[in-house]
Design an enzyme around this catalytic site. Structure first.
Site, PDB file in Angstrom:
ATOM      1  N   ASP A 487       0.803  -1.215   0.000  1.00 29.23           N
ATOM      2  CA  ASP A 487       0.000   0.000   0.000  1.00 29.23           C
ATOM      3  C   ASP A 487       0.837   1.267   0.000  1.00 29.23           C
ATOM      4  O   ASP A 487       0.319   2.363  -0.217  1.00 29.23           O
ATOM      5  CB  ASP A 487      -0.863   0.032   1.272  1.00 29.23           C
ATOM      6  CG  ASP A 487      -2.217  -0.621   1.071  1.00 29.23           C
ATOM      7  OD1 ASP A 487      -2.744  -0.549  -0.047  1.00 29.23           O
ATOM      8  OD2 ASP A 487      -2.732  -1.200   2.042  1.00 29.23           O
TER       9      ASP A 487
HETATM   10  C1  BGC Z   1       0.369   1.304   6.181  1.00 29.71           C
HETATM   11  C2  BGC Z   1       0.047   0.088   5.373  1.00 29.71           C
HETATM   12  C3  BGC Z   1      -1.424  -0.038   5.208  1.00 29.71           C
HETATM   13  C4  BGC Z   1      -2.034   1.249   4.704  1.00 29.71           C
HETATM   14  C5  BGC Z   1      -3.536   1.118   4.673  1.00 29.71           C
HETATM   15  C6  BGC Z   1      -0.306   2.521   5.605  1.00 29.71           C
HETATM   16  O1  BGC Z   1      -0.069   3.612   6.414  1.00 29.71           O
HETATM   17  O2  BGC Z   1       1.757   1.474   6.252  1.00 29.71           O
HETATM   18  O3  BGC Z   1       0.594  -1.052   5.996  1.00 29.71           O
HETATM   19  O4  BGC Z   1      -1.713  -1.071   4.326  1.00 29.71           O
HETATM   20  O5  BGC Z   1      -1.682   2.318   5.512  1.00 29.71           O
HETATM   21  O6  BGC Z   1      -4.195   2.245   4.336  1.00 29.71           O
HETATM   22  C1  NOJ Z   2      -1.628  -3.771   5.487  1.00 31.23           C
HETATM   23  C2  NOJ Z   2      -2.815  -3.804   4.596  1.00 31.23           C
HETATM   24  O1  NOJ Z   2      -3.938  -4.202   5.331  1.00 31.23           O
HETATM   25  C3  NOJ Z   2      -2.592  -4.741   3.432  1.00 31.23           C
HETATM   26  O2  NOJ Z   2      -3.699  -4.709   2.573  1.00 31.23           O
HETATM   27  C4  NOJ Z   2      -1.335  -4.383   2.706  1.00 31.23           C
HETATM   28  O3  NOJ Z   2      -1.135  -5.327   1.695  1.00 31.23           O
HETATM   29  C5  NOJ Z   2      -0.147  -4.348   3.644  1.00 31.23           C
HETATM   30  N1  NOJ Z   2      -0.423  -3.474   4.746  1.00 31.23           N
HETATM   31  C6  NOJ Z   2       1.124  -3.888   2.950  1.00 31.23           C
HETATM   32  O4  NOJ Z   2       1.102  -2.541   2.655  1.00 31.23           O
END
Ligand code: BGC
Ligand code: NOJ
Length: 814
Positions: A487
């Site tokens: 993400d």
């Molecule tokens: C996090 C990710 C997450 C995303 C969701 C980010 O701030 O680092 O792990 O998947 O937010 O919106």
């Molecule tokens: C947490 C999110 O829930 C997931 O969808 C994503 O793939 C990982 N973070 C990595 O960014």
């Protein structure tokens, strides 16, 4: 250092020191009514949706930590001393503090000045309520006169609004108190048909429903004025902050034990029967009263608890293993499976790190969660798949998230996460392999929940696949969109404005930045889809899909290979991401794990090279970091990944979710030692002894462990709600132990450490119990199977055709 110990026989983790490094939580409820409970009684409850139906209030990131919960106070009415047996909120130095977190329940208590008290908290199956069963024993030589208090603070339903909209909320709170039961009915007068209640099994000596009356001015939960004085004030909340508090007086002879039950619940009335008498403003309680009465009865409570135990016996009994490694056994048999239930239920919504208001159910998350859940309650997996598919868009793309209560996609986040659609194929494939229920492919499912748009589920999968074919970039790799699995790799974002969401800000046309990760996912999903199509009688389609997969495989080799490892992406300038040419972020874990697990480069040595590079550059003793070197500054063209200080989260943290991809990849190369070694590095039970470094619960996975570039290397964060749960479960169960579901039956293909003499397992699969014993006779992974004493060809156990429900499988590895 440890803060407790595992009690595997009872399937509990027993915490013996209340001030754990962080609140160590458990979940109550596994169907519709849920609660989070910390080891000192902190936490909150909600019905279905942690944001929209929050029953009790919780203040995240509070000071002191974890204040607010399901609090019981005891007061010695002779000495006027009071304390809380769960340590919080009064934090007395009690003796024998224990918190037993079990499967769907927690029992917390201690002994103070000769008075022992434990509270068992659980949610009975099929009910929308929680029970607190308080047991008090007098170990003194003399009679004890005790007041017991139980308290909760109501949330005014929408947890987001509750923490922000004070100009309104301070005037809306309403309660009723009838026959000693407190009913919280804020907004019931208008559009809500639901209310909460808090009841007590004994005649009470008083109640309070207005927070300030209970606590006293400028006081906290640690020192309520009423508890101190020994008398509640019978306050009736109107506006401000409704709470529920009961007082019960106990007289305990020496050695005597008494029990009190408190019930906190949620109830919805039919809209046309809200009030009693009709036309009044009084809550109609006729439907809820029998439920309350039922659970205030000790016999019902005990049998409901027993039923819960049996439920978990059943769920966990579906797969049990006995290997030479205790951490493997404990996680597979108990905790990892249990965590998979939690991630299935919560997705990423409510934990100690997820506030319950931010994220609903994630499309990619919930699909992946099925990998660890589908065997437990396939019918619920089926329902989830259909819900998820209904949030798919006609383009094949998907809403990134949906709210569990409405089941509608969240417009705030929207779609365009270009990996999303493929996870639906992965989820459906896992379901089909587990159940053999091909009828799901015929289910008519709408797009974007629009009536009239329904097609069979199979077409949803086709559109998922096509979505990528319609969005290929300059090298023929999939365009990344807002982000792929990572993400934080936001290649079209280019945000220089503080506070903008990295995930939803798009400042580029999106026609250049490509993802090698999605290419790997496309290959995996495409192969699955081809197999599904073939089974579904669509052989020509299957061929087409395989042809596209082969093309993508070739593109990855040509444009997605960096010489020693797989590239990660191309950015909006067409420049490489995750390449030796980069100054920072030269190698990423995701394409190494995922391309290899998808089967790319297995034959020509690319896969082996990629895994060697992973070991060389990314592996640490605490797990495999996400990339190296970390980003030391913010890169406009990369986005959120470079917003984190080095070693945290996606910026070179050990992002536990993708470690099992490498584990599976290692098994695909036949490397059982390497696979299990990686598995143990992040296994929470194996990290129990370093609890003061790890800091999160030793019984569940955390999303992240700080990477080698962080000062706190080895420290975990964001426990419980992470794709790590399902993927590790899947990796150990299906790839290392190799008890793998397939469209044709149960495959037995272990890739275990060389030192293991073997292992045994029982697995219920499509209604048949397979009793499996694997014996190692040589160092390799070649398996010879006998089924009920007869040797078979290959590694798929043919399903019994004669209605037998028990099959004995013996496997010899050489
Ligand atoms: C996090 C990710 C997450 C995303 C969701 C980010 O701030 O680092 O792990 O998947 O937010 O919106
Ligand atoms: C947490 C999110 O829930 C997931 O969808 C994503 O793939 C990982 N973070 C990595 O960014």
């Amino acid at each position: 250092m440890k803060f407790g110990h595992f009690d595997d026989k009872n399937r509990e983790y027993v915490i013996t020191q209340p001030d754990t490094p962080l609140p160590w939580i458990n979940y109550l409820g596994c169907q519709a009514y849920f609660g989070l409970i910390s080891n000192t009684g902190g936490g909150y409850s909600f019905y279905r949706d942690a944001r929209l139906r929050r029953i009790t209030r919780y203040r995240y990131n509070n000071v002191p930590l974890d204040f607010g919960g399901r609090y019981v106070y005891l007061r010695d009415d002779q000495s006027a001393q009071f304390w809380s047996p769960s340590w919080q909120p009064t934090r007395h130095d009690a003796e024998n503090y224990t918190c037993r977190h079990g499967m769907g329940y927690s029992i917390i208590g201690s002994t103070y000045q000769g008075i022992e008290s434990h509270t068992k908290y659980f949610v009975p199956l099929d009910e929308t309520l929680e029970v607190w069963q308080v047991t008090v024993t007098n170990h003194r030589a003399t009679k004890a006169t005790i007041s017991a208090f139980a308290s909760i603070e109501f949330c005014l339903w929408d947890a987001q609004d509750d923490t922000t909209n004070f100009q309104r909320n301070f005037s809306t709170g309403q309660v009723e108190v009838e026959d000693g039961v407190i009913y919280h009915k804020t907004e019931y007068r208008e559009r809500r048909d639901h209310f909460a209640y808090f009841a007590c099994s004994r005649p009470t000596a008083g109640f309070d429903t207005q927070r300030e009356s209970f606590l006293g001015k400028y006081r906290g939960w640690d020192k309520p004025a009423t508890v101190e004085a020994g008398q509640l004030t019978n306050s009736v909340a109107h506006g401000w902050s409704p709470i529920g508090a009961h007082q019960v007086k106990l007289e305990l002879a020496p050695g005597e034990t008494q029990q009190i039950t408190f019930v906190l619940g949620y109830h919805e009335n039919p809209q046309d029967q809200k009030f009693d008498p009709a036309g009044s403003q009084t809550v109609n309680k006729t439907l809820v009263k029998p439920v309350i009465a039922k659970y205030l009865d000790t016999v019902t409570v005990d049998s409901a608890f027993e039923r819960l135990r049996q439920y978990w016996d059943g769920v966990l009994g579906l797969f049990q293993v006995d290997t030479p490694d205790p951490h493997t056994n404990r996680m597979v048999n108990i905790w990892n499976a249990y965590q998979c239930m939690a991630t299935f239920n919560m997705s990423r919504s409510a934990s100690f790190f997820e506030s319950g208001i931010g994220r609903g159910l994630g499309f990619r998350d919930s699909n992946q969660d099925l990998l660890g859940f589908v065997h437990m309650v396939p019918s619920r997996a089926r329902e989830r798949i259909l819900d998820l598919a209904a949030t798919q868009l006609p383009s094949g793309g998907a809403y990134h998230q949906y709210q569990p209560l409405t089941k509608r996609g969240n417009n705030d986040v929207g779609g365009n996460f270009n990996d999303d659609p493929h996870w639906l194929i992965i989820g459906v494939s896992a379901y089909l392999k587990e159940t053999g229920d091909w009828s799901i492919l015929e289910e008519k499912v709408p797009y974007d929940n629009q009536p009239g748009s329904e097609t069979p589920l199979f077409e949803h999968l086709q559109r998922s696949f096509q979505y990528t074919l319609d969005r290929l970039g300059p090298h023929g790799l999939p365009l990344i969109g807002r982000a792929d699995w990572n993400d934080c790799l936001n290649l079209n974002c280019f945000s220089d404005t503080p506070g903008q969401s990295f995930q939803t800000t798009t400042n580029k046309d999106g026609n250049t930045a490509e993802s090698v990760f999605i290419a790997g996912l496309f290959v995996l999903a495409g192969n699955e889809l081809a197999r599904i199509a073939k089974h579904h009688g669509k052989a020509a389609l299957a061929e087409q899909y395989l042809a596209e997969v082969a093309k993508m495989d070739a593109v990855v080799r040509k444009h997605g290979w960096d010489g020693e490892w797989f590239l990660r992406a191309y950015d909006d300038f067409g420049a490489k991401v995750g390449s030796k040419e980069c100054e920072e972020g030269k190698i990423y874990i995701e394409p190494q794990g995922f391309c290899v697990l998808a089967g790319i480069g297995l034959e020509d040595g690319m896969a082996a090279k990629a895994l060697d590079s992973t070991r060389k550059h990314l592996a640490t003793k605490h797990g495999i970091v996400l990339q190296q070197p970390p980003y030391s500054k913010y890169y406009l063209n990369l986005g959120e990944i470079s917003s984190y200080p080095p070693g945290y989260k996606e910026n070179a943290g050990i992002f536990c979710h993708n470690n099992p991809w490498v584990i599976i990849a290692e098994t695909r190369l036949g490397h059982g030692d390497e696979a299990h070694d990686y598995y143990l590095r992040i296994n929470p039970s194996a990290r129990e002894d370093i609890g003061d470094l790890h800091r999160c619960e030793p019984y569940v996975y955390a999303q992240m462990i700080a990477g080698k570039d962080a000062p706190s290397h080895g420290e975990a964060k964001n426990s419980w709600l992470t794709g790590t749960a399902a993927w590790n479960y899947y990796a150990i169960a299906q790839w290392i132990l190799g008890i793998r579901t397939s469209f044709d039956g149960l495959r037995i293909a272990p890739v275990i450490p060389k030192s293991w003499p073997g292992f045994t397992a029982t697995r219920t699969f499509r209604g048949v119990v397979y009793t499996i014993a694997i014996e190692r006779k040589g160092p390799g992974n070649t398996i010879a199977l006998t089924v009920d004493g007869k040797p078979i060809q290959g590694d798929i156990v043919p399903p019994p055709t004669d209605g037998r429900t028990n099959v004995v499988v013996k496997g010899v590895l050489s």
